[in-house]
Motif scaffolding. Sequence first.
Motif, PDB file in Angstrom:
ATOM      1  N   LEU B 374       2.131  14.415  -1.423  1.00  0.00           N
ATOM      2  CA  LEU B 374       1.737  13.311  -0.552  1.00  0.00           C
ATOM      3  C   LEU B 374       2.228  11.971  -1.097  1.00  0.00           C
ATOM      4  CD1 LEU B 374      -1.884  14.325   0.402  1.00  0.00           C
ATOM      5  CD2 LEU B 374       0.155  14.394   1.823  1.00  0.00           C
ATOM      6  N   LYS B 376       4.896  11.284  -2.368  1.00  0.00           N
ATOM      7  CA  LYS B 376       6.270  11.035  -1.936  1.00  0.00           C
ATOM      8  C   LYS B 376       6.293  10.246  -0.626  1.00  0.00           C
ATOM      9  CE  LYS B 376       8.914  14.325  -0.238  1.00  0.00           C
ATOM     10  NZ  LYS B 376       9.448  15.705  -0.170  1.00  0.00           N
ATOM     11  N   TYR B 377       5.360  10.608   0.291  1.00  0.00           N
ATOM     12  CA  TYR B 377       5.344   9.919   1.587  1.00  0.00           C
ATOM     13  C   TYR B 377       4.743   8.526   1.477  1.00  0.00           C
ATOM     14  CZ  TYR B 377       6.627  14.445   3.300  1.00  0.00           C
ATOM     15  OH  TYR B 377       7.291  15.608   3.504  1.00  0.00           O
ATOM     16  N   GLY B 380       7.834   6.600  -0.024  1.00  0.00           N
ATOM     17  CA  GLY B 380       9.081   6.450   0.731  1.00  0.00           C
ATOM     18  C   GLY B 380       8.919   6.490   2.239  1.00  0.00           C
ATOM     19  N   GLY B 381       7.719   6.274   2.751  1.00  0.00           N
ATOM     20  CA  GLY B 381       7.559   6.383   4.197  1.00  0.00           C
ATOM     21  C   GLY B 381       7.322   5.054   4.855  1.00  0.00           C
ATOM     22  N   ASN B 382       7.551   5.005   6.163  1.00  0.00           N
ATOM     23  CA  ASN B 382       7.189   3.794   6.890  1.00  0.00           C
ATOM     24  C   ASN B 382       5.682   3.836   7.143  1.00  0.00           C
ATOM     25  OD1 ASN B 382       6.676   5.498   8.983  1.00  0.00           O
ATOM     26  ND2 ASN B 382       8.198   4.652  10.377  1.00  0.00           N
ATOM     27  N   THR B 384       3.796   4.551   9.553  1.00  0.00           N
ATOM     28  CA  THR B 384       3.285   5.728  10.253  1.00  0.00           C
ATOM     29  C   THR B 384       3.157   6.907   9.298  1.00  0.00           C
ATOM     30  OG1 THR B 384       4.413   4.950  12.228  1.00  0.00           O
ATOM     31  CG2 THR B 384       3.651   7.224  12.221  1.00  0.00           C
ATOM     32  N   ALA B 385       4.227   7.177   8.554  1.00  0.00           N
ATOM     33  CA  ALA B 385       4.192   8.287   7.605  1.00  0.00           C
ATOM     34  C   ALA B 385       3.139   8.031   6.542  1.00  0.00           C
ATOM     35  CB  ALA B 385       5.559   8.461   6.969  1.00  0.00           C
ATOM     36  N   VAL B 387       0.350   6.361   6.775  1.00  0.00           N
ATOM     37  CA  VAL B 387      -1.004   6.592   7.267  1.00  0.00           C
ATOM     38  C   VAL B 387      -1.303   8.086   7.322  1.00  0.00           C
ATOM     39  CG1 VAL B 387      -2.486   6.399   9.287  1.00  0.00           C
ATOM     40  CG2 VAL B 387      -1.206   4.426   8.513  1.00  0.00           C
ATOM     41  N   ILE B 388      -0.321   8.880   7.788  1.00  0.00           N
ATOM     42  CA  ILE B 388      -0.553  10.332   7.820  1.00  0.00           C
ATOM     43  C   ILE B 388      -0.840  10.844   6.419  1.00  0.00           C
ATOM     44  CG2 ILE B 388       0.496  12.576   8.288  1.00  0.00           C
ATOM     45  CD1 ILE B 388       2.040  11.303  10.552  1.00  0.00           C
ATOM     46  N   CYS B 391      -4.333   9.755   5.215  1.00  0.00           N
ATOM     47  CA  CYS B 391      -5.409  10.511   5.838  1.00  0.00           C
ATOM     48  C   CYS B 391      -5.463  11.919   5.263  1.00  0.00           C
ATOM     49  CB  CYS B 391      -5.212  10.596   7.346  1.00  0.00           C
ATOM     50  SG  CYS B 391      -5.398   9.009   8.145  1.00  0.00           S
ATOM     51  N   SER B 392      -4.294  12.456   5.013  1.00  0.00           N
ATOM     52  CA  SER B 392      -4.244  13.808   4.490  1.00  0.00           C
ATOM     53  C   SER B 392      -4.784  13.864   3.064  1.00  0.00           C
ATOM     54  CB  SER B 392      -2.811  14.283   4.545  1.00  0.00           C
ATOM     55  OG  SER B 392      -2.728  15.591   4.130  1.00  0.00           O
TER      56      SER B 392
END
Lengths: 209, 959
Positions: B374, B376-377, B380-382, B384-385, B387-388, B391-392
């Motif tokens: 997680l 990693k996201y 390196g995520g925007n 939206t990624a 937030v996912i 939450c996860s």
Amino acid sequence: MSRRKLQQLVESLGRSAKHFNKSEVECLIKLFNALVKRPGQSNSRFAGVGFDRNMFRDTLHSAFGMTDVMLMDRVFRTFDRDNDSCISVVEWVEGLSVFLRGTLEERIKYCFEVYDLNGDGYISREEMFQMLKNSLLKQPSEEDPDEGIKDLVDIALKKMDYDHDGKLSFMDFEKAVRDENLLLEAFGPCLPDLKWQTMVFQPAPSAGL
Amino acid sequence: MGAALSRAAQWTAAGSGTGTLETTSLNESVLNEIIKFLEDVCTTHPQEAAFIFREPLEWETELSCSVFGEETVQSEAKGKDGQPVLLRTASTVRVRSFDQLSHLLQNAMEKKSKEAQACLEANRDPIVKILGPEYGTVEGEDLSMLHLLDKVKKDDDPETETIRRIILLLHQLDLQLLNSSLKHISQDIRLNPAAVNNEVNLLKNFSGKGEDTVLESLEYTSDYMFSNGCRAPPWRQAHGEICYLVIKPHDTDPLYITCSTAGVFLNGGKDDIDYERKSDVYKDIVTFLRERSPKFVENMAKQVSGQSQNLHETPTEKNILVIFIIEFSYRTLNCRFEDISESSSETEEDEEQPIRRQEGNTDLPSEYWGIQKLAKYLKGGNPTATVIALCSMRDFNLAQETCQLAIRDVGCLEVLINLLDTEEIKCQIGSLKILKEISQNTLIRHAIADLGGLEIMVKILDSPDKDLKCLAAETIANVARFKEARRTVRQHGGIKRLVGLLGCNSVGSSSLTSYQAKDTEMARCGALALWSCSKSTKNKEAIRKAGGIPLLAKWLKCSHANILTPVAGTLQECASEPSYRLAIRTEGMIENLVKNLSSEHEELQMHCANAIFKCAEDKETRDLVRQHGGLAPLSVLLGNSENKQLLAAVTGAIWKCAISRENVSKFRECKAVEALVGLLTDQPEEVLVNTVGALGECCQEPINRTTIRKCGGIPTLVKLLTGTDQALLVNVTKAVGACAAERENMTIIDRLDGVRLLWSLLKNPNPDVQASAAWAICPCIENAKDAGEMVRSFVGGLELIVNLLKSKNKEVLASVCAAITNIAKDEENLAVITDHGVVPLLSKLANTNNDKLRRHLAEAISNCCMWGSNRVTFGETKAVAPLVRYLKSNDPSVHRATAQALYQLSEDPNNCITMHENGVVKLLLAMVGSTDETLQEAAAGCIANIRRLALATEKAKYG
């Protein structure tokens, strides 16, 4: 538009778009007229009837700072209740009612419709992939750049797919959002930020009001 | 001088706002320096002295009109707005310039320092009045310099110029004051690496080639710095050594010095460091150099005095530099003050420093890999990624330590904190939701603080999004469980913002709209954070200054337990400060505290009881608790013997409330005494201390002494005399003493050998225990059958008690005198203590101003006169003359005891002469007219003895 016709429209919309009061409705109708009659757009065949896709996209971008083209198209489809590729004044006011002031329930429904790209009542793995494909920084080292996205889709499914059927039904989505409000816009921004909410009612002078 | 006044000067604790300066040598020297400054300013800086203050300094003067000439006086000089610079009406003076201030002090002559003191007491932050509120003294950082710089840049009008000079002058004074007060407390200071480093850096700024620098060079011998800030090798650090320096002054050979925690000294250096000490130890490098290098002193003076002259030039870089130098040295001072005061004031229990555990890489739990994925996201995520992923991540069991540490170890904590610093509200909320959970862990708390998370969260408290504010406050509440974190929150303005969360208007309504519910939630989170922060003394002060007290009072009126608990928690924490106790009483909070004693939440009950416990030291508060019907619920709570913390708080509240006699009656009606006796067994120490204290106070009513006996409390109490806890011993001795006032109780105590136990407590090193034991012995001797024999049976007991007359503690002395009074009633025992030299020891105590001691001392002297030639010895050891002076005391009980002692002493003719010479007759004649018969009789008897002696002498002379 004649004064009386406007009055009637305001009356009826005041009932159907319940989150706005009359003066707000009137303000939005005027804004609609002004935007539709914008110079350069007058030769469009929808002029005077409503927004077409491009006009709406421009409006979303300039008024709410949205950038994702695909999602903006989906927002257009959601506003366009009768699927005639044109947003009428009624659709505009009713759509904004949810968009700006909707209850959690209304917004869940709205977001689900936006994310359900093919309108089959489910958000499928492929649809998620489609919506999330630009959400990661491309790392040149990775062999398969899609791998990361696929994993992210798995993570999202694991989190939200309560009935384990590999896709999100409306029930799944609603339960997940009620559980964790942050997931309302799980697959990309399709609602305005807090800071935009009041701006619509303070039209810029260029709108000619 | 703001800083010096608020930090260095010792203010007596009083209500909010005003206080008085204690009369200590430190304060005296501060006052003298200020007076001297005022005098100097008028001669050396006439222009600044004529500057008209923004607002007048106003205070009640003690100077008589003669100094001014008339009742109402105005000066001829007037300010720009036509107001006179000096105005006196009735006893109030208003002064608007240094000039007038200094004149006034000159005219005040010997009352000079009195006036200066009155002026400072009435104007706690004089700089605000002089220059305007933007220059006020701020805790933490001082912005006045920056204001000044801003102004200098903006305009060039002569007013600003003057202000600039005044502020520099005041800063110099401030420094001087801080310096001199430092001298007073410097004995307690030990150098630390940060202080040394600051000093070295400061000196380096002034070193280099050239005539004007203070030093040629100054270098560490080693460039390597250990993580604790020391440069000395570890084996020398064990000796407290911090670092070694080579200093080249202009006028002597290079100096090789050692900086250690004890101070600075010359070592036997040169090429290789010789650790041997070769000089005296100095408190810091500057002091050391002042001794060694005359050139250093000279150039240092140039650097400092040059400033004021340079200031006549336009603002140049040099001026600004000067400002920063002053500022800087001032900071170093401040930093030392901070160290001292924090260490002395923060006695509250703090959680233990985390120990970094060794984690083997061999079998990492599965959560670790999940979290790493997680992460990693997150990285390196925007949005939206992100937030996912956030939450996860919450689906992991974040309450579990494995997950908490995994988040830290995969570097997620940094990312989570960075996310707080973005504009994305959803990411901020998601991140805070995780941080809030994992900050339950001590290691994570420290890590968050180390990564600067607190600063960002404090900033988030300004966000318009209420959910976000709530989460930030809750997380702060978790993190601020240790001292450094609490300080960080304060220093970044967190306290003010947290208090701000309490400031909304929907208190009291029982049905909440969703909007009000948000406000309540926000107040709850704010209160939680304040509660955590309020464990530091300075934060208590900061909460008060931020206007937190009325807000806490307001929320205390609401009916939601989830917000009442943190509010009451904060209040009971803060009630350790007198200003809060006063506010709790005057803001009507007692009523609500009492009301919540009957809440169904035990934690809330406990906080309310604790708050009452701390506040009921004041009589008015005790009365209020009774008037609001708080005594009955307290008695009821004694029945809940499972929750020990609650029990400790409740018994504490009962103890303090029972100091008032009226409350004792009420407690008796509620059968509290029986319940308290029941709590004497099988309870933790903190419950016992309070229970026994409460019983001791309840014994004010004689019937309660019987109740204690009937409930079988006496044997348990006597057994507790063998304990070791000092606080408990003080209370137990008091309770046993109170019980001993009844003969039947005394029989039991005697049978259990309680008096011997009390007597042996006289050997306890704690003076409070000694005094309390000696007081308890008095009623025992009074009421025991065959007391004389009992006392004699304690081997060495009489010698022990006589020797306690050498104590330095007034309370011990008074109590021992009282015990001796009782012992001396038995003639045989009186003979023994006379042999042990009780008479000269008592005489030595005679010169005292303490009325309590005077009274018991006079009684002891009067009783000791009954043996042998003791009367004569008292006269020879010069006890008589001071005793005569006791008659001028204001305390009638002192008069009575003294008159009796004088009556006894007057049996000896020489004493009569001494008394007569000291003017006793006039004083005693007044006492003869008293309504107190014992006093009348003793006074008359004494006069009769003197008169008889006079008649006898006359008869002898004239036959």
